[in-house]
Design a protein around this motif. Structure first.
Motif, mmCIF file in Angstrom:
data_model
loop_
_atom_site.group_PDB
_atom_site.id
_atom_site.type_symbol
_atom_site.label_atom_id
_atom_site.label_comp_id
_atom_site.label_asym_id
_atom_site.label_seq_id
_atom_site.Cartn_x
_atom_site.Cartn_y
_atom_site.Cartn_z
ATOM 1 N N ALA A 25 -10.470 7.750 -61.182
ATOM 2 C CA ALA A 25 -10.319 8.057 -59.767
ATOM 3 C C ALA A 25 -11.678 8.225 -59.121
ATOM 4 C CB ALA A 25 -9.521 9.349 -59.609
ATOM 5 N N TYR A 26 -11.752 7.927 -57.830
ATOM 6 C CA TYR A 26 -12.906 8.311 -57.022
ATOM 7 C C TYR A 26 -12.471 9.521 -56.220
ATOM 8 C CZ TYR A 26 -14.989 3.764 -58.100
ATOM 9 O OH TYR A 26 -15.524 2.678 -58.745
ATOM 10 N N GLY A 27 -13.006 10.668 -56.552
ATOM 11 C CA GLY A 27 -12.505 11.875 -55.905
ATOM 12 C C GLY A 27 -11.039 12.040 -56.242
ATOM 13 N N GLU A 30 -6.870 7.844 -57.134
ATOM 14 C CA GLU A 30 -6.809 7.152 -58.414
ATOM 15 C C GLU A 30 -6.842 5.647 -58.154
ATOM 16 O OE1 GLU A 30 -4.072 8.789 -61.489
ATOM 17 O OE2 GLU A 30 -3.393 6.705 -61.661
ATOM 18 N N VAL A 31 -7.750 4.943 -58.849
ATOM 19 C CA VAL A 31 -7.852 3.501 -58.593
ATOM 20 C C VAL A 31 -7.467 2.645 -59.794
ATOM 21 C CG1 VAL A 31 -9.495 3.651 -56.697
ATOM 22 C CG2 VAL A 31 -10.341 3.501 -59.034
ATOM 23 N N LEU A 32 -7.434 3.219 -60.987
ATOM 24 C CA LEU A 32 -6.908 2.491 -62.147
ATOM 25 C C LEU A 32 -5.828 3.367 -62.767
ATOM 26 C CD1 LEU A 32 -10.177 1.170 -63.885
ATOM 27 C CD2 LEU A 32 -8.663 -0.064 -62.301
ATOM 28 N N GLY A 49 -8.021 -10.814 -59.483
ATOM 29 C CA GLY A 49 -7.330 -9.878 -58.615
ATOM 30 C C GLY A 49 -8.027 -9.826 -57.273
ATOM 31 N N ALA A 50 -7.298 -9.376 -56.270
ATOM 32 C CA ALA A 50 -7.827 -9.375 -54.911
ATOM 33 C C ALA A 50 -8.942 -8.346 -54.768
ATOM 34 C CB ALA A 50 -6.697 -9.073 -53.926
ATOM 35 N N ASN A 51 -9.660 -8.458 -53.656
ATOM 36 C CA ASN A 51 -10.686 -7.494 -53.316
ATOM 37 C C ASN A 51 -10.084 -6.086 -53.284
ATOM 38 O OD1 ASN A 51 -13.129 -6.551 -52.488
ATOM 39 N ND2 ASN A 51 -12.883 -7.166 -50.346
ATOM 40 N N GLY A 52 -10.728 -5.137 -53.963
ATOM 41 C CA GLY A 52 -10.244 -3.756 -53.942
ATOM 42 C C GLY A 52 -9.221 -3.441 -55.010
ATOM 43 N N ALA A 53 -8.910 -4.415 -55.869
ATOM 44 C CA ALA A 53 -7.894 -4.186 -56.898
ATOM 45 C C ALA A 53 -8.375 -3.191 -57.962
ATOM 46 C CB ALA A 53 -7.519 -5.512 -57.563
ATOM 47 N N GLY A 54 -9.690 -3.109 -58.130
ATOM 48 C CA GLY A 54 -10.234 -2.192 -59.136
ATOM 49 C C GLY A 54 -10.974 -2.913 -60.250
ATOM 50 N N LYS A 55 -11.300 -4.176 -60.038
ATOM 51 C CA LYS A 55 -11.962 -4.967 -61.081
ATOM 52 C C LYS A 55 -13.340 -4.404 -61.426
ATOM 53 C CE LYS A 55 -11.864 -8.746 -58.569
ATOM 54 N NZ LYS A 55 -11.346 -8.155 -57.318
ATOM 55 N N SER A 56 -14.146 -4.163 -60.403
ATOM 56 C CA SER A 56 -15.492 -3.650 -60.668
ATOM 57 C C SER A 56 -15.419 -2.261 -61.286
ATOM 58 C CB SER A 56 -16.308 -3.588 -59.377
ATOM 59 O OG SER A 56 -16.455 -4.878 -58.844
ATOM 60 N N THR A 57 -14.474 -1.481 -60.807
ATOM 61 C CA THR A 57 -14.316 -0.135 -61.366
ATOM 62 C C THR A 57 -14.029 -0.219 -62.855
ATOM 63 O OG1 THR A 57 -13.463 0.618 -59.237
ATOM 64 C CG2 THR A 57 -13.020 2.024 -61.147
ATOM 65 N N LEU A 58 -13.180 -1.155 -63.243
ATOM 66 C CA LEU A 58 -12.861 -1.308 -64.665
ATOM 67 C C LEU A 58 -14.126 -1.653 -65.465
ATOM 68 C CD1 LEU A 58 -10.922 -1.417 -66.997
ATOM 69 C CD2 LEU A 58 -10.385 -3.788 -66.408
ATOM 70 N N PRO A 96 -23.771 -7.131 -63.141
ATOM 71 C CA PRO A 96 -22.981 -6.460 -62.105
ATOM 72 C C PRO A 96 -22.730 -7.339 -60.884
ATOM 73 C CG PRO A 96 -25.228 -5.627 -62.110
ATOM 74 C CD PRO A 96 -25.130 -6.584 -63.245
ATOM 75 N N GLU A 97 -21.712 -6.916 -60.132
ATOM 76 C CA GLU A 97 -21.388 -7.593 -58.881
ATOM 77 C C GLU A 97 -22.600 -7.552 -57.958
ATOM 78 O OE1 GLU A 97 -17.459 -6.711 -57.099
ATOM 79 O OE2 GLU A 97 -18.605 -6.052 -55.369
ATOM 80 N N GLY A 98 -22.854 -8.673 -57.290
ATOM 81 C CA GLY A 98 -23.973 -8.706 -56.343
ATOM 82 C C GLY A 98 -25.328 -8.741 -57.032
#
Ligand SMILES: Nc1ncnc2c1ncn2[C@@H]1O[C@H](COP(=O)(O)OP(=O)(O)O)[C@@H](O)[C@H]1O
Ligand SMILES: [Mg+2]
Lengths: 248, 291
Positions: A25-27, A30-32, A49-58, A96-98
């Motif tokens: 979770a961020y704060g 919960e994102v995953l 997965g779409a933008n914001g799905a949680g890929k980078s977080t994973l 990493p992304e970017g």
């Protein structure tokens, strides 16, 4: 599309990475939500997965940048107490992304920092030459600050930097993001080469077609949950995946 | 006339070298952690006062200085570990306020244990001054300049040549990417605070024979070092050095040609002008690069 995975394609090699019940979770958000995922040694696995799905977080969870509950095993060992630096040393390396190159440092310094966890000076020098062979443009620009490179060149630099760590599992976060089609082709050609070289790859993409084409297997992530899993081509042909991620 | 000018220039450059060292300390911590460490001045105080106290305890001067530098280095590391690192989720303004609190605390400790008297350190050379072009040049000024130059060169080599130096730069440019390269950024930040404290302490020791030292010298020296860093663009090492020299010279000329009453107002006039006309300082990178 929220129904269970239509395929159950387990890797036929031993697991290199195994995630179970990964929740983060961020704060308070919960994102995953309890992810299950495995990557076999030598496999190339795509996560789309779409933008914001949680890929980078994973990927941040796998690299140890983002704390999570659940279990993470790499090569049989539990990673709960393994910090980010130690994960790199063991071979979990992320692009990493970017790109995230060190803009003020020279191209060569960026590459050498990729080998920060290594002490074998001679082999590091050889690996540097290898990256220059793989990415000749980086050799031409090795004295220039990384910030002066184009997006595609920075992507190559970020990949070269990661390879300098001698990854066993290379995590690629949207390597095609913001690049021209011709450059994307180049990048995925290199991903294909790395696959040939036997590096285990986990490729995260919004660009599902490219990623699934190069992958042995794929997962589809939707708002923090895995909603489909299967062989790359099978996922590409899956109608619901097509509808959701490949624009029909 | 000319000898007067030389005189003011000498003292300006000497002061400037001190400000430059303080400013480099600010710059290092700012780059590594984006914190403006307002306790930076206290490291100068610990350098100077620590030396005084160890001298009084019977240590020879070089040993006393070394001990004081060590003490300051430890203070820097402890400041990071106890005050900054635990609050790493806090925003930058909170962290800055924490450093102000830490500086008040350190000053309080110094006052309690070391007293409120002003002390002079003995100068490093037996000869007090030499005459150059009709102006008097303190030998201690030469020490200040020499040591400042050596430190600046050593820092430049450290950051341009060493693996560790580059790891600090990488961490300051992109912390997540540094962690993904296997750099232990916590250790790097600790190191940055330690080095920064050492820089400050050296400045505090070498200036103490000229300006006296006491538990509260850190306030003014710290503020001036901050102004020097801000003139240079807060984050640029070259800027910190140029900013320090500019500030030292403007102070010395103001004191010499106008009145020493206005000397301490100079930094504040300059900082207002900088904030107004050049918010990124003389050497500041474009704001986008620093986000
Ligand atoms: N640092 C952060 N703080 C708060 N929320 C975040 C942060 N990073 C990502 N998120 C949120 O977490 C969710 C997943 O983000 P992310 O992992 O970046 O997705 P993806 O990589 O699939 O685009 C999004 O809703 C995003 O807004
Ligand atoms: Mg992402």
């Amino acid at each position: 599309m929220t129904s269970a995975a239509p395929f159950n394609a387990l890797p036929d090699t031993p697991n290199l990475l195994e995630l179970s019940g990964i929740t983060t979770a961020y704060g308070r958000i919960e994102v995953l939500h309890g992810l299950e995922l495995r990557i076999g040694a030598g496999e190339t696995v795509a996560l789309v997965g779409a933008n914001g799905a949680g890929k980078s977080t994973l990927l941040r969870v796998i690299s140890g940048l983002q704390p999570a509950s659940g279990a993470l095993r790499f090569d049989g060992a539990d990673l709960a107490r393994t910090d980010a630096a130690e994960r790199v040393r063991r071979g979990i390396v992320q692009v990493p992304e970017g790109r995230q190159v060190f803009t003020g440092l020279s191209v060569e310094d960026n590459l050498l920092l990729g080998a920060y966890t290594r002490r074998d000076k001679k082999a590091i020098q050889q690996d540097l030459e290898k990256q220059y062979q793989r990415f000749p443009i980086l050799k031409d620009k090795r004295r220039l600050p990384a910030g002066t490179l184009s997006g595609g060149q920075q992507q190559m630099l970020a990949m070269g930097r990661a390879l300098m760590a001698r990854p066993r599992l290379l995590l690629l976060d949207e390597p095609s993001m913001g690049l021209a089609p011709l450059i994307i082709e180049q990048i995925f050609a290199i991903v294909g080469e790395l696959k040939q070289e036997g590096i285990t790859l986990f490729v995260v993409e919004q660009n599902a077609a490219e990623a699934l084409a190069v992958a042995d297997r794929g997962y589809v992530l939707e708002t923090g949950s895995i909603v489909a899993e299967g062989h790359g081509q099978a996922l590409l042909d899956n109608d619901s995946v097509k509808a959701a991620y490949l624009g029909g | 006339m000319l000898s007067e000018f030389f005189q003011f220039t000498f003292s300006g450059v000497t002061l400037g070298a001190i400000y430059a060292l303080v400013a480099l300390g600010f710059t290092l911590i700012y780059n590594a952690s984006h914190v403006i460490n307002f306790a930076q001045g206290e490291f100068l105080m610990i350098g100077g006062m620590g030396t005084v106290v160890l001298l009084e305890a019977g240590a020879p001067l070089p040993l006393a200085m070394l001990g004081a530098l060590l003490l300051a280095g430890v203070a820097g590391v402890v400041l990071y570990k106890l005050a900054i690192a635990p609050a790493k989720k806090a925003n930058v303004v909170t962290l800055i306020i924490i450093t102000i609190g830490a500086s008040i605390f350190l000053r309080g400790l110094a006052q309690f244990f070391w007293g409120k008297q002003y002390h002079a350190l003995p100068r490093f050379s037996a000869t007090e001054s030499i005459s150059v072009g009709g102006a008097t040049l303190l030998t201690q000024s030469l020490w200040v300049l020499g040591i400042a130059v050596v430190l600046v060169v050593a820092l430049a080599l450290f950051f341009n040549r060493s693996r560790l130096g580059k790891a600090i730069l990488a961490t300051s440019m992109n912390k997540d990417a540094a962690r993904l390269a296997g750099i232990k950024t916590q250790t790097i930040l600790t190191l940055a605070f330690g080095i920064s404290a050492l820089l400050g302490a050296v400045a505090g020791v070498i200036v103490a024979p000229i300006t006296f030292t006491a538990y509260d010298v850190g306030i003014m020296l710290g503020l001036k070092g901050f102004v020097a860093a801000a003139i240079g663009g807060l984050g640029s090492s070259t800027g910190a050095i140029v900013g320090g020299l500019l500030l030292g010279l403007s102070e010395a000329y103001t004191a010499g040609y106008i009145s020493s009453d206005y000397k301490d107002a100079v930094p504040f006039v300059i900082i207002l002008a900088i904030l107004f006309f050049l918010p990124n300082g003389l050497f500041g990178s474009r704001a986008v690069e620093r986000v």
